[in-house]
Design an enzyme around this catalytic site. Structure first.
Site, PDB file in Angstrom:
ATOM      1  CE  LYS A  51      -2.448   1.632   3.585  1.00 11.44           C
ATOM      2  NZ  LYS A  51      -2.491   2.973   3.788  1.00 11.44           N
ATOM      3  CG  ASP A  93     -11.753  18.235  -5.410  1.00 15.68           C
ATOM      4  OD1 ASP A  93     -12.491  18.994  -5.508  1.00 15.68           O
ATOM      5  OD2 ASP A  93     -10.650  18.541  -5.295  1.00 15.68           O
ATOM      6  CG  ASP A 108      -5.179   4.532   1.816  1.00 19.41           C
ATOM      7  OD1 ASP A 108      -6.366   5.307   1.405  1.00 19.41           O
ATOM      8  OD2 ASP A 108      -4.664   4.421   2.998  1.00 19.41           O
ATOM      9  CE  LYS A 130      -8.010   6.882   4.560  1.00 20.96           C
ATOM     10  NZ  LYS A 130      -6.311   6.590   4.329  1.00 20.96           N
ATOM     11  NE  ARG A 153       2.090   2.653  12.699  1.00 15.76           N
ATOM     12  CZ  ARG A 153       1.577   3.631  13.282  1.00 15.76           C
ATOM     13  NH1 ARG A 153       2.118   4.288  14.050  1.00 15.76           N
ATOM     14  NH2 ARG A 153       0.254   3.334  13.255  1.00 15.76           N
ATOM     15  CB  THR A 194     -10.567   3.761  12.177  1.00 17.01           C
ATOM     16  OG1 THR A 194      -9.567   3.775  11.753  1.00 17.01           O
ATOM     17  CG2 THR A 194     -11.556   2.702  11.510  1.00 17.01           C
TER      18      THR A 194
END
Ligand code: C5P
Length: 236
Positions: free
Chosen positions: A39, A71, A66, A68, A217, A126
């Site tokens: 990603k 617009d 990714d 997001k 991570r 989230t």
């Protein structure tokens, strides 16, 4: 009919490369032949540009972009066309941008000759609490807002949604067997939570109905990312 269970779980773990280009390429090399998906988020994309997508594709990975999108429909049409031409296999857009905006993204893929690209709607981030949501003027409960926006994503023709592992079970029922449900906030047993709060283990997230997991991570910050990835796969 699309059956996610026919795809090995190893190939349904997406490694999030939220780091510099140099680090991303080193981690990608160590994951060649092990992971199927990487990603590219804002951190990496805004440093390296669309070339990073091509480089990771050349190394044999599927690439999830990714960024997001949110617009006016005309812009999102252009953004979808551009990332599809750059080689993205999956990308995100905010469902809150509305049905027309989401449909424009799907139209952009057709324009780019890539109707196969997976489109994922973001419902409620989230990181947002029920109180945060209320401050934006939303009076529905958080799960209701997630459900409503996920239904709109499906109506607009998106392939799936991004969801927390906690929402995955409800969304699997709501959206059916073939929807992509991609869940971040995944932590192997004993791993550091970093800044994630509502987490699940990889096993729980798949069992809750996730089609794919995003893990960053716990793999990328490990001394040996390949070993960390293998240990996650082994623990499934
Ligand atoms: O390092 P970690 O496993 O927490 O990375 C999770 C990845 O998933 C990050 O790239 C983050 O941007 C992304 N993400 C998230 N929560 C969301 C949507 C995306 O953590 N709701």
């Amino acid at each position: 009919m699309l059956d996610f269970t026919a795809i090995p779980e190893r190939e349904r773990i997406i490694v999030a490369l939220d780091c510099s280009g140099e680090e991303a390429l080193a981690i990608a090399r160590s994951l060649q032949g092990r992971a199927a998906w990487l990603k590219v988020g804002m951190t990496l994309y805004y440093q390296e540009g669309p070339q990073i997508i091509a480089k990771l594709k050349d190394m044999g990975f599927n690439v999830f972009v990714d960024l997001k999108f949110h617009d006016i429909p005309y812009q999102v049409y252009g953004a979808a066309t551009s990332v599809a031409r750059a080689g993205a296999d999956m990308f995100t857009l905010h469902t809150i941008g509305g049905l027309e905006m989401m449909r424009s993204a799907v139209d952009g893929l057709i324009e780019a000759g890539r109707p196969d690209v997976i489109t994922l709607g973001i419902t409620v981030l989230t990181s947002m609490s029920e109180e945060d949501l209320e401050l934006t003027g939303v009076t529905r409960s958080l799960p209701d807002q997630v459900r409503t926006l996920a239904q709109q994503a499906q109506t607009a023709g998106l392939t799936g949604v991004v969801a927390s592992p906690q929402e995955a079970a409800m969304l699997r029922k709501e959206l059916g067997r073939e929807a992509y449900i991609v869940t971040p906030g995944v932590r192997p047993v004993g791993a550091s939570l970093d800044d994630q709060s509502r987490v699940a283990t990889p096993r729980q997230a798949f069992d809750n109905g996730a089609s794919h997991l995003v893990i960053g991570r716990p793999i990328t910050a490990a001394a040996d990312p390949a070993e960390a990835f293998e240990s996650i796969v082994k623990g499934l």
